[in-house]
Write a protein that holds these residues in place. Structure first.
Motif, short mmCIF file in Angstrom:
data_model
loop_
_atom_site.label_atom_id
_atom_site.label_comp_id
_atom_site.label_asym_id
_atom_site.label_seq_id
_atom_site.Cartn_x
_atom_site.Cartn_y
_atom_site.Cartn_z
N ILE A 173 -65.70 26.89 -4.73
CA ILE A 173 -66.21 26.35 -3.46
C ILE A 173 -65.52 27.00 -2.26
N TRP A 174 -64.23 27.29 -2.38
CA TRP A 174 -63.48 27.85 -1.26
C TRP A 174 -63.25 29.34 -1.40
N GLN A 175 -63.83 29.96 -2.44
CA GLN A 175 -63.85 31.40 -2.63
C GLN A 175 -62.46 32.05 -2.58
N PHE A 176 -61.63 31.66 -3.53
CA PHE A 176 -60.31 32.26 -3.65
C PHE A 176 -60.36 33.51 -4.52
N MET A 177 -59.71 34.56 -4.06
CA MET A 177 -59.46 35.73 -4.89
C MET A 177 -58.36 35.36 -5.89
N PRO A 178 -58.31 36.04 -7.05
CA PRO A 178 -57.29 35.69 -8.06
C PRO A 178 -55.86 35.71 -7.51
N GLU A 179 -55.54 36.73 -6.71
CA GLU A 179 -54.17 36.86 -6.19
C GLU A 179 -53.80 35.71 -5.26
N THR A 180 -54.70 35.38 -4.33
CA THR A 180 -54.44 34.27 -3.40
C THR A 180 -54.41 32.95 -4.15
N GLY A 181 -55.30 32.81 -5.13
CA GLY A 181 -55.33 31.59 -5.93
C GLY A 181 -54.00 31.33 -6.62
N LYS A 182 -53.39 32.38 -7.17
CA LYS A 182 -52.11 32.23 -7.86
C LYS A 182 -51.01 31.77 -6.91
N ILE A 183 -51.04 32.27 -5.68
CA ILE A 183 -50.05 31.86 -4.67
C ILE A 183 -50.11 30.36 -4.45
N TYR A 184 -51.32 29.81 -4.53
CA TYR A 184 -51.50 28.37 -4.29
C TYR A 184 -51.76 27.60 -5.59
N ASN A 185 -51.18 28.12 -6.68
CA ASN A 185 -51.14 27.43 -7.98
C ASN A 185 -52.51 27.16 -8.59
N LEU A 186 -53.46 28.06 -8.34
CA LEU A 186 -54.76 27.98 -9.02
C LEU A 186 -54.71 28.92 -10.22
N ASN A 187 -54.46 28.35 -11.38
CA ASN A 187 -54.24 29.14 -12.59
C ASN A 187 -55.56 29.54 -13.25
N ILE A 188 -55.52 30.68 -13.91
CA ILE A 188 -56.69 31.21 -14.62
C ILE A 188 -56.26 31.60 -16.03
N ASN A 189 -56.96 31.10 -17.03
CA ASN A 189 -56.73 31.52 -18.41
C ASN A 189 -58.04 31.46 -19.18
N ASN A 190 -57.98 31.54 -20.50
CA ASN A 190 -59.22 31.54 -21.28
C ASN A 190 -59.80 30.15 -21.49
N ILE A 191 -59.12 29.12 -21.00
CA ILE A 191 -59.61 27.74 -21.10
C ILE A 191 -60.27 27.30 -19.80
N TYR A 192 -59.65 27.64 -18.67
CA TYR A 192 -60.15 27.17 -17.37
C TYR A 192 -59.85 28.17 -16.27
N ASP A 193 -60.61 28.03 -15.19
CA ASP A 193 -60.36 28.77 -13.95
C ASP A 193 -60.27 27.71 -12.86
N GLU A 194 -59.06 27.45 -12.40
CA GLU A 194 -58.85 26.36 -11.45
C GLU A 194 -59.42 26.64 -10.06
N ARG A 195 -59.84 27.87 -9.81
CA ARG A 195 -60.55 28.14 -8.56
C ARG A 195 -61.89 27.40 -8.55
N ASN A 196 -62.42 27.10 -9.75
CA ASN A 196 -63.67 26.35 -9.87
C ASN A 196 -63.46 24.85 -9.80
N ASP A 197 -62.21 24.42 -9.82
CA ASP A 197 -61.91 22.99 -9.77
C ASP A 197 -62.01 22.52 -8.31
N PRO A 198 -63.00 21.68 -7.99
CA PRO A 198 -63.19 21.28 -6.59
C PRO A 198 -61.96 20.60 -5.98
#
Length: 362
Positions: A173-198
């Motif tokens: 929803i807020w269109q985070f790039m992977p690098e910026t997402g990691k800075i703000y604790n939005l983790n990505i793995n093979n189970i989930y992508d927290e950038r998709n977590d509203p």
């Protein structure tokens, strides 16, 4: 599917302890290929948004859309134009109530407003989607002491689509790039992508906007930095003797950023004055539940989303809409699952060993 149905029928007649053992065993055994589930989960959610928004991302520079009312009564026709003085007065009124004080009139803003008005059917659908997301956005923004009108950024970023993906690789929803997402604790793995977590991505967006405002101290330039990146804004300010006026610096920004602030002002206007333009709300939202009608509960055991939805008599589509961060069907312990509050009684009766029910929160 036959196995799952058989298990559900058996669970009704067997004692609770036996039911628990059977369910645990089958959650571990009867699981599809995780890669296939990944594709299915993502595609199911993306299809809903293509259907909801007509399959295309709207653009102010794209084809102009018109709305034809069901009847021919001119009184109900969408008003796609507005006089300069009327728009100026309305924006001034919104700006007086606003905490960011950037909702001002100029000819570029006027053109953006009328472009959105020509997309009246799209606006009607966005208003329908906002019923689910805006209460949560406003709650988070208030917690971070940020202006509530910043919620409209999510419309520009993603059309309120939690699985939106840009060509550059930004997601959510807020269109985070992977690098910026990691800075703000939005983790990505093979189970989930927290950038998709509203919820988590909104928290991250609030923290990022808070950081940008502390760094820049000007809301127009904060929005420009959110779009183009703080590095771009820094360079422009350095070349122009730190002159912090977006409209004076407008020509130095990338074209997308030049349109970004006018679009933000325009969407503020349209979302507040759509009734005055006879824009109808599109009531066929994919969300059957409001955000306030859902709860988030920790998972103690591995659980299959498909089997869980079936056992709760809940649509699988509804479950993945409430949990768009998950890329696979099998969710390991230590994660959380959002679902309707009205299913709590069923959960306590049949699934208490999978969830920490006492500690749930909105």
């Amino acid at each position: 599917m036959f196995i799952l149905k058989s298990l559900a029928i058996q669970s009704i007649s067997k004692p609770f302890l036996e039911q628990k053992n059977v369910m645990k065993m089958n959650f571990h055994k009867n699981i599809s290929n995780p890669k296939l589930e990944n594709i299915n989960n993502i595609h199911s959610t993306e299809k809903l948004w293509k259907k909801m928004l007509g399959g295309k991302k709207k653009s102010l520079s794209g084809k102009k859309l018109s709305f034809r009312p069901r009847n021919n009564n001119k009184k109900n026709a969408v008003i796609i134009n507005i006089k300069t003085e009327e728009l100026r007065l309305r924006l001034n009124f919104l700006n007086q109530k606003s905490k960011i004080k950037i909702l001002r009139y100029n000819s570029i803003v006027h053109a953006s407003v009328e472009s959105y008005l020509r997309m009246s059917k799209y606006i009607g659908k966005i208003i329908s989607l906002s019923d689910f997301y805006f209460p949560m956005f406003e709650e988070k923004l208030e917690n971070y002491r940020l202006p509530k009108e910043l919620k409209y950024l999510a419309i520009i970023e993603s059309n309120l689509n939690p699985v939106a993906t840009s060509k550059a690789g930004a997601r959510g929803i807020w269109q985070f790039m992977p690098e910026t997402g990691k800075i703000y604790n939005l983790n990505i793995n093979n189970i989930y992508d927290e950038r998709n977590d509203p919820i988590k991505s909104t928290e991250a967006a609030c923290r990022y906007l808070k950081f940008l405002y502390k760094k820049i101290g000007n809301w127009e330039l904060v929005l420009a930095a959110y779009n183009a990146g703080p590095g771009v804004v820094d360079k422009i300010l350095q070349r122009n003797h730190n002159r912090k006026n977006f409209w004076e610096l407008w020509e130095y920004f990338p074209k997308e950023t030049q349109n970004y602030i006018p679009k933000f002002i325009a969407i503020n206007y349209v979302m507040n004055y759509y009734k005055e333009h006879n824009i109808s709300i599109y009531h066929s939202s994919p969300y059957r539940y409001k955000y306030t009608e859902t709860v988030l509960i920790p998972i103690k055991e591995k659980i299959s989303l498909k089997f869980f939805a079936y056992s709760l008599n809940l649509s699988y589509q509804d479950l993945i809409l409430m949990n768009p961060q998950y890329l696979v069907d099998l969710i390991p312990p230590g994660n959380k699952l959002r679902f309707p509050k009205n299913k709590i009684s069923i959960l306590k009766k049949n699934f208490s060993f999978f969830f920490l029910i006492k500690n749930y929160k909105n």
